[in-house]
Enzyme design. Structure first.
Site, PDB file in Angstrom:
ATOM      1  CE  LYS A 179      18.557  -7.351 -18.475  1.00 46.21           C
ATOM      2  NZ  LYS A 179      19.329  -8.175 -19.425  1.00 46.21           N
TER       3      LYS A 179
ATOM      4  CE1 TYR B 297      16.747  -4.057 -19.245  1.00 51.71           C
ATOM      5  CE2 TYR B 297      17.344  -3.326 -17.057  1.00 51.71           C
ATOM      6  CZ  TYR B 297      17.710  -3.762 -18.303  1.00 51.71           C
ATOM      7  OH  TYR B 297      19.048  -3.940 -18.614  1.00 51.71           O
TER       8      TYR B 297
HETATM    9  P1  NAD Z   1      22.346  -2.608 -26.867  1.00 51.26           P
HETATM   10  O1  NAD Z   1      20.952  -2.203 -27.128  1.00 51.26           O
HETATM   11  O2  NAD Z   1      23.431  -1.697 -27.223  1.00 51.26           O
HETATM   12  O3  NAD Z   1      22.637  -4.047 -27.482  1.00 51.26           O
HETATM   13  C1  NAD Z   1      21.720  -5.100 -27.305  1.00 51.26           C
HETATM   14  C2  NAD Z   1      21.763  -5.992 -28.522  1.00 51.26           C
HETATM   15  O4  NAD Z   1      20.770  -7.020 -28.351  1.00 51.26           O
HETATM   16  C3  NAD Z   1      21.431  -5.242 -29.818  1.00 51.26           C
HETATM   17  O5  NAD Z   1      22.379  -5.499 -30.805  1.00 51.26           O
HETATM   18  C4  NAD Z   1      20.052  -5.777 -30.167  1.00 51.26           C
HETATM   19  O6  NAD Z   1      19.779  -5.800 -31.560  1.00 51.26           O
HETATM   20  C5  NAD Z   1      20.122  -7.177 -29.592  1.00 51.26           C
HETATM   21  N1  NAD Z   1      18.779  -7.754 -29.453  1.00 51.26           N
HETATM   22  C6  NAD Z   1      17.658  -7.160 -28.985  1.00 51.26           C
HETATM   23  N2  NAD Z   1      16.604  -7.987 -29.104  1.00 51.26           N
HETATM   24  C7  NAD Z   1      17.074  -9.131 -29.671  1.00 51.26           C
HETATM   25  C8  NAD Z   1      16.469 -10.353 -30.063  1.00 51.26           C
HETATM   26  N3  NAD Z   1      15.152 -10.584 -29.903  1.00 51.26           N
HETATM   27  N4  NAD Z   1      17.259 -11.312 -30.592  1.00 51.26           N
HETATM   28  C9  NAD Z   1      18.584 -11.091 -30.763  1.00 51.26           C
HETATM   29  N5  NAD Z   1      19.203  -9.958 -30.450  1.00 51.26           N
HETATM   30  C10 NAD Z   1      18.449  -8.982 -29.895  1.00 51.26           C
HETATM   31  O7  NAD Z   1      22.391  -2.920 -25.285  1.00 51.26           O
HETATM   32  P2  NAD Z   1      23.606  -3.165 -24.280  1.00 51.26           P
HETATM   33  O8  NAD Z   1      23.614  -2.030 -23.336  1.00 51.26           O
HETATM   34  O9  NAD Z   1      24.850  -3.583 -24.979  1.00 51.26           O
HETATM   35  O10 NAD Z   1      22.980  -4.383 -23.465  1.00 51.26           O
HETATM   36  C11 NAD Z   1      23.510  -5.699 -23.469  1.00 51.26           C
HETATM   37  C12 NAD Z   1      22.895  -6.428 -22.283  1.00 51.26           C
HETATM   38  O11 NAD Z   1      23.290  -5.787 -21.062  1.00 51.26           O
HETATM   39  C13 NAD Z   1      21.365  -6.420 -22.275  1.00 51.26           C
HETATM   40  O12 NAD Z   1      20.884  -7.661 -21.801  1.00 51.26           O
HETATM   41  C14 NAD Z   1      21.037  -5.321 -21.286  1.00 51.26           C
HETATM   42  O13 NAD Z   1      19.769  -5.479 -20.712  1.00 51.26           O
HETATM   43  C15 NAD Z   1      22.155  -5.499 -20.286  1.00 51.26           C
HETATM   44  N6  NAD Z   1      22.442  -4.332 -19.466  1.00 51.26           N
HETATM   45  C16 NAD Z   1      22.712  -3.120 -20.036  1.00 51.26           C
HETATM   46  C17 NAD Z   1      23.029  -2.061 -19.224  1.00 51.26           C
HETATM   47  C18 NAD Z   1      23.377  -0.706 -19.781  1.00 51.26           C
HETATM   48  O14 NAD Z   1      23.410   0.272 -19.013  1.00 51.26           O
HETATM   49  N7  NAD Z   1      23.682  -0.576 -21.051  1.00 51.26           N
HETATM   50  C19 NAD Z   1      23.059  -2.202 -17.825  1.00 51.26           C
HETATM   51  C20 NAD Z   1      22.773  -3.449 -17.283  1.00 51.26           C
HETATM   52  C21 NAD Z   1      22.464  -4.512 -18.108  1.00 51.26           C
END
Ligand code: NAD
Length: 251
Positions: free
Chosen positions: A160, A156
């Site tokens: 990133k 992960y």
């Molecule tokens: P989430 O799981 O709620 O939403 C992620 C979305 O991406 C989902 O709707 C999922 O279906 C979609 N997805 C996954 N694989 C896919 C694919 N192959 N093709 C198309 N869509 C796909 O997650 P989130 O927390 O909203 O995360 C959004 C972004 O922020 C991600 O890149 C995550 O790594 C990043 N992020 C999240 C956090 C956190 O704490 N939530 C922190 C830092 C970074």
């Protein structure tokens, strides 16, 4: 309105931060294509936004598939006339494992979505942005694209970190064409991705103890930063890292 006349494509827009960005962007006047593998959830976000008078369309998009990206970009141009903004937001998390316990397949899966997916989206969007006379690409990395952490699977943060530097290379290669590229680095946010970790009291306590502000972020607190980078307010900002993490990386 801060995004009047803009057309945006948001990957992973069916829930979590991507859906928050779609709602905010349409409230600020953008026309938005949301792409995701979750069809039912994506269609529900489309319907909700349209019911409020926003312009939004859902398309099935698997970010690991180049042909899906071509279709999503073509839809933005056909339906809304151009593509000005791409938010490479789709991502998957990973359960805790040390390097020696991490299966190579698990590594590949996360890298395919979180790192290669951003590359493929960028590749598909650039010709359309050139046709539009410029654009803004916002790559959602993480605070874990800046610093390491012990209790997480290695793929992960590795994925990133790759997003962070792909952002800078793309920014340099396309600066003269008016295509800006920036990364956003959220800390822990209340979304479906973090639900299991938040439900476990020990993990929640551990995560919260590492956030100087003492709480998880909300999706809108990230979406407002993404809005700034999508708008012309950030017209001289490229190759930069916007950290929104409650202070995680300040310590
Ligand atoms: P989430 O799981 O709620 O939403 C992620 C979305 O991406 C989902 O709707 C999922 O279906 C979609 N997805 C996954 N694989 C896919 C694919 N192959 N093709 C198309 N869509 C796909 O997650 P989130 O927390 O909203 O995360 C959004 C972004 O922020 C991600 O890149 C995550 O790594 C990043 N992020 C999240 C956090 C956190 O704490 N939530 C922190 C830092 C970074």
């Amino acid at each position: 309105m801060r995004l009047a006349n803009k057309v945006a494509l948001i990957s992973g827009g069916a829930r979590g931060m991507g859906a928050a960005e779609a709602r905010l962007f349409t409230r600020e006047g953008a026309r938005v294509v949301i792409g995701d593998v979750l069809e039912k959830e994506g269609q529900a976000v489309e319907a909700e936004i349209r019911a409020k008078g926003g312009e939004c369309v859902f398309v099935r998009l698997d970010v690991t598939r180049e042909d899906d990206w071509q279709r999503a970009v073509a839809l933005a141009e056909e339906r809304f006339g151009a593509l000005h903004v791409l938010v490479n937001n789709a991502g998957i998390g990973a359960v805790l494992s040390r390097v020696e316990d991490t299966a190579p397949d698990a590594w590949d899966q996360v890298m395919a979505v979180n790192a290669k997916g951003v590359f493929l989206g960028t590749r598909a969007a650039i010709p359309a942005m050139r046709r539009a006379g410029g654009g803004s690409i916002i790559n959602i990395s993480s605070q874990l694209g800046l610093v390491g952490m012990d209790n997480i699977s290695p793929q992960y943060p590795a994925s990133k970190g790759a997003v962070r530097l792909l952002t800078k290379v793309t920014a340099l290669q396309y600066a003269k064409e008016g295509i800006r590229v920036n990364s956003v680095h959220p800390g822990p946010v209340v979304t479906p991705m973090t639900e299991a970790r938040r439900r476990d009291p020990a993990t929640r306590q551990l995560m919260t103890s590492r956030i100087p502000m003492g709480r998880y972020g909300e999706p809108d607190e990230i979406a407002y930063g993404v809005l700034y980078l999508a708008s012309d307010e950030s017209s001289w900002t490229t190759g930069s890292e916007l950290v929104i993490d409650g202070g995680w990386t300040a310590q």
